[in-house]
Write a protein that holds these residues in place. Sequence first.
Motif, short mmCIF file in Angstrom:
data_model
loop_
_atom_site.label_atom_id
_atom_site.label_comp_id
_atom_site.label_asym_id
_atom_site.label_seq_id
_atom_site.Cartn_x
_atom_site.Cartn_y
_atom_site.Cartn_z
N LEU A 121 0.82 -1.21 0.00
CA LEU A 121 0.00 0.00 0.00
C LEU A 121 0.86 1.27 0.00
N CYS A 122 2.05 1.19 0.59
CA CYS A 122 2.95 2.35 0.63
C CYS A 122 3.33 2.83 -0.77
N PRO A 129 0.16 7.71 0.45
CA PRO A 129 1.03 8.17 1.54
C PRO A 129 0.81 7.33 2.81
N ILE A 130 1.87 7.08 3.53
CA ILE A 130 1.80 6.24 4.73
C ILE A 130 0.76 6.78 5.72
N GLU A 131 0.73 8.09 5.91
CA GLU A 131 -0.19 8.64 6.92
C GLU A 131 -1.66 8.42 6.56
N LYS A 132 -1.94 8.14 5.29
CA LYS A 132 -3.34 7.91 4.86
C LYS A 132 -3.72 6.42 4.93
N ILE A 133 -2.77 5.54 5.09
CA ILE A 133 -3.06 4.10 5.15
C ILE A 133 -3.68 3.78 6.51
N THR A 134 -4.82 3.13 6.48
CA THR A 134 -5.52 2.76 7.71
C THR A 134 -5.38 1.25 7.97
N ILE A 135 -5.74 0.87 9.17
CA ILE A 135 -5.74 -0.57 9.53
C ILE A 135 -6.71 -1.29 8.59
N ASP A 136 -7.85 -0.69 8.33
CA ASP A 136 -8.82 -1.30 7.42
C ASP A 136 -8.23 -1.51 6.02
N ASP A 137 -7.46 -0.54 5.54
CA ASP A 137 -6.80 -0.69 4.24
C ASP A 137 -5.85 -1.89 4.25
N ILE A 138 -5.08 -2.01 5.32
CA ILE A 138 -4.08 -3.08 5.42
C ILE A 138 -4.74 -4.45 5.40
N VAL A 139 -5.77 -4.63 6.25
CA VAL A 139 -6.39 -5.96 6.33
C VAL A 139 -7.22 -6.27 5.08
N LYS A 140 -7.86 -5.28 4.53
CA LYS A 140 -8.63 -5.50 3.30
C LYS A 140 -7.71 -5.91 2.15
N ASN A 141 -6.55 -5.29 2.08
CA ASN A 141 -5.60 -5.57 1.01
C ASN A 141 -5.10 -7.02 1.04
N ASN A 178 2.04 2.10 13.91
CA ASN A 178 3.42 2.35 14.31
C ASN A 178 4.09 1.06 14.81
N ASP A 179 3.36 0.26 15.56
CA ASP A 179 3.89 -1.01 16.06
C ASP A 179 4.19 -1.96 14.89
N LEU A 180 3.33 -1.98 13.90
CA LEU A 180 3.56 -2.80 12.71
C LEU A 180 4.86 -2.41 12.02
#
Length: 179
Positions: free
Chosen positions: A18-19, A23-35, A51-53
Motif C-alpha cells: 500500500l505504501c 502516503p503512509i499517513e493515509k493508510i488505515t488498519i482497514d486498508d491493510i487488512v482489506k488488502n 506504528n507497532d507494525l
Amino acid sequence: MIKQTPTSELLFLSFYELCHTMPIEKITIDDIVKNCGMKRGIFYYYYKDKNDLINSNIYRIIYSIHKENYGILKWEDIIELNCKSLLDYRDMHDYMMNHFDMNYKIDTDSFYKYIYEIVKTYYGTVDRQMENIITFYCGGSVGLINQWIISGYKQSPKQLAHNLVEAIHPKLLKALNKE
C-alpha cells in the motif's frame, strides 16, 4: 518444501504494498487488512497500531540480515546491508520520525542484547570491560544511524558502515567478524 509466510509478516507486506500507492499517513488498519483479505481483529492480535507494525517489522528485517550473514560476511558488510535495508524503507523511517508520539529511534537495548550474545558465544564469557565496550559501541552506532536517518541519508550505506566499523574496539571486532 513450501514455506508459509506468517500472518504478522503478511500484514506488513500488505502495508508495504500500500505504501507504493498512497502516503503512509493515509493508510488505515482497514486498508491493510482489506488488502490481504483478513479481518480487522487479526491485525490487533499481532500489533497495537500502525506504528507497532512498522517498528516490529523493521527490527525483524534488520535482525534477519544479521542472523543470516553472521559468520559468512565481515561485520562491515553486514552493517552495509542493514543500512541499505534502512534506506529501502526510508519512507517508513521518515514517517516514524515525524509522526510517532515519542521519538522513534533504532533500539539500543535490542542491539546491545544481540551483540552481547555474539560476544558471549564467541568468548564464552563477557567481562565488565567488554560490557562497557559493547555498551559504548551500541550506543554510538545507534546514535550515528539515527543521525544518518534524521540528516536525510546523506552518506552512502557503504561509507556509514565503514565509519561504524572504524570505531569498533579490536577485541569486539574479532567476535563480530567471527575470526
